[in-house]
Every structure is written in structure tokens, then in C-alpha cells.
Write a protein that holds these residues in place. Sequence first.
Motif, PDB file in Angstrom:
ATOM      1  N   VAL A 155       1.195  -0.646   0.368  1.00 44.11           N
ATOM      2  CA  VAL A 155      -0.008  -0.309   0.226  1.00 44.11           C
ATOM      3  C   VAL A 155       0.985   1.220   0.199  1.00 44.11           C
ATOM      4  CG1 VAL A 155      -1.600   0.981   1.193  1.00 44.11           C
ATOM      5  CG2 VAL A 155      -1.713  -1.376   0.813  1.00 44.11           C
ATOM      6  N   SER A 156       1.746   1.156   1.096  1.00 43.98           N
ATOM      7  CA  SER A 156       2.852   2.261   1.266  1.00 43.98           C
ATOM      8  C   SER A 156       3.864   2.240   2.271  1.00 43.98           C
ATOM      9  CB  SER A 156       1.674   4.284   1.339  1.00 43.98           C
ATOM     10  OG  SER A 156       1.578   3.293   2.737  1.00 43.98           O
ATOM     11  N   ILE A 157       4.686   2.536   2.077  1.00 41.74           N
ATOM     12  CA  ILE A 157       6.452   2.216   2.960  1.00 41.74           C
ATOM     13  C   ILE A 157       7.126   3.917   3.498  1.00 41.74           C
ATOM     14  CG2 ILE A 157       8.269   1.385   2.888  1.00 41.74           C
ATOM     15  CD1 ILE A 157       7.365  -0.621   1.229  1.00 41.74           C
ATOM     16  N   ASN A 158       7.013   3.875   5.082  1.00 39.75           N
ATOM     17  CA  ASN A 158       7.090   5.383   5.252  1.00 39.75           C
ATOM     18  C   ASN A 158       9.089   4.845   5.099  1.00 39.75           C
ATOM     19  OD1 ASN A 158       7.639   7.170   6.430  1.00 39.75           O
ATOM     20  ND2 ASN A 158       7.068   6.783   8.367  1.00 39.75           N
ATOM     21  N   PHE A 159       9.383   4.305   5.860  1.00 45.68           N
ATOM     22  CA  PHE A 159      10.786   4.359   6.527  1.00 45.68           C
ATOM     23  C   PHE A 159      11.172   3.217   5.818  1.00 45.68           C
ATOM     24  CE2 PHE A 159      13.309   8.447   8.041  1.00 45.68           C
ATOM     25  CZ  PHE A 159      12.259   8.682   8.969  1.00 45.68           C
ATOM     26  N   MET A 160      11.974   3.008   5.277  1.00 42.05           N
ATOM     27  CA  MET A 160      13.309   1.705   5.649  1.00 42.05           C
ATOM     28  C   MET A 160      14.776   1.945   4.944  1.00 42.05           C
ATOM     29  SD  MET A 160      12.095   0.880   1.202  1.00 42.05           S
ATOM     30  CE  MET A 160      12.430  -1.062   1.286  1.00 42.05           C
ATOM     31  N   GLY A 161      15.360   1.040   5.749  1.00 40.00           N
ATOM     32  CA  GLY A 161      16.682   0.826   5.928  1.00 40.00           C
ATOM     33  C   GLY A 161      17.154  -0.079   6.351  1.00 40.00           C
ATOM     34  N   TRP A 162      18.484  -0.079   6.949  1.00 39.88           N
ATOM     35  CA  TRP A 162      19.698  -1.856   7.070  1.00 39.88           C
ATOM     36  C   TRP A 162      19.747  -0.653   8.613  1.00 39.88           C
ATOM     37  CZ3 TRP A 162      20.156  -4.780   3.046  1.00 39.88           C
ATOM     38  CH2 TRP A 162      19.841  -4.001   1.414  1.00 39.88           C
ATOM     39  N   TYR A 163      19.381  -1.859   9.283  1.00 44.82           N
ATOM     40  CA  TYR A 163      19.669  -2.683  10.507  1.00 44.82           C
ATOM     41  C   TYR A 163      21.041  -3.455  10.231  1.00 44.82           C
ATOM     42  CZ  TYR A 163      16.675  -0.049  13.189  1.00 44.82           C
ATOM     43  OH  TYR A 163      15.670   0.364  13.847  1.00 44.82           O
TER      44      TYR A 163
END
Length: 119
Positions: free
Chosen positions: A29-37
Motif C-alpha cells: 500500500v505504502s512504505i514510510n521508512f526503509m533502512g538497514w540494521y
Amino acid sequence: QVQLVESGGGLVQPGGSLRLSCAASGSIVSINFMGWYRQAPGKERELVARIGSRSSTNYADSVKGRFAISRDNAKNTVYLQMNSLKPEDTAVYYCYADHYNGFSYHSLWGQGTQVTVSS
């Protein structure tokens, strides 16, 4: 259902570079934050970098100036360009995304990709 698929890990010498990719697929639907740990052996998982839907970014102090996160919203893909790699960057890197399914946000995780920095 939404899945995250990572690619790009591997073995590199100190001072080298790697680029990680993570693509989200499925009923997005929608994605706010994306990132890496990342998580090194015997250590807790830590945030490396994240990027918002409008490209605001945050970095761990340990990677500032060496890593760059970017995002292609049309492809629902996030990238992590890692330069000047150090042995202490060795870890399993996990992609994550804050996905909105129309009702609430859920954090999604990739399967992890190993990054090893060694001579």
C-alpha cells in the motif's frame, strides 16, 4: 503479504566497497521508512541507516561519511552504498521497511545478508 529480498553482501577487503539492495514486493500500500540494521556476533542489532519516503535520512555515527542510503520509490527498493569498509563493519545486514497496509504500520524484515570485511 509483503516481502523484502536483499542482495549484494559478500567478502571485501578493508577499504573496499559494497552495495546492498533490498526490494519490497507483494501487496504494497505504502512504505514510510526503509533502512538497514546490522548485527555482529555477540552484539545487539543496531540501526545503520534509514530513509523516509521523502528521502530524509539518518545514519549511525560509525558510518557517517562512508555509507550512503538511497531509495527508488517506484521500485520500492532501498540501497546502501558502503565505502571505505572496515573490519568492524562485518555483520549480518538486515533490511527493514515500515509498511502501511491501509489500517496500520508494520515493520517488515529481510532475511539478512552477510558482509565480511577482511584481508
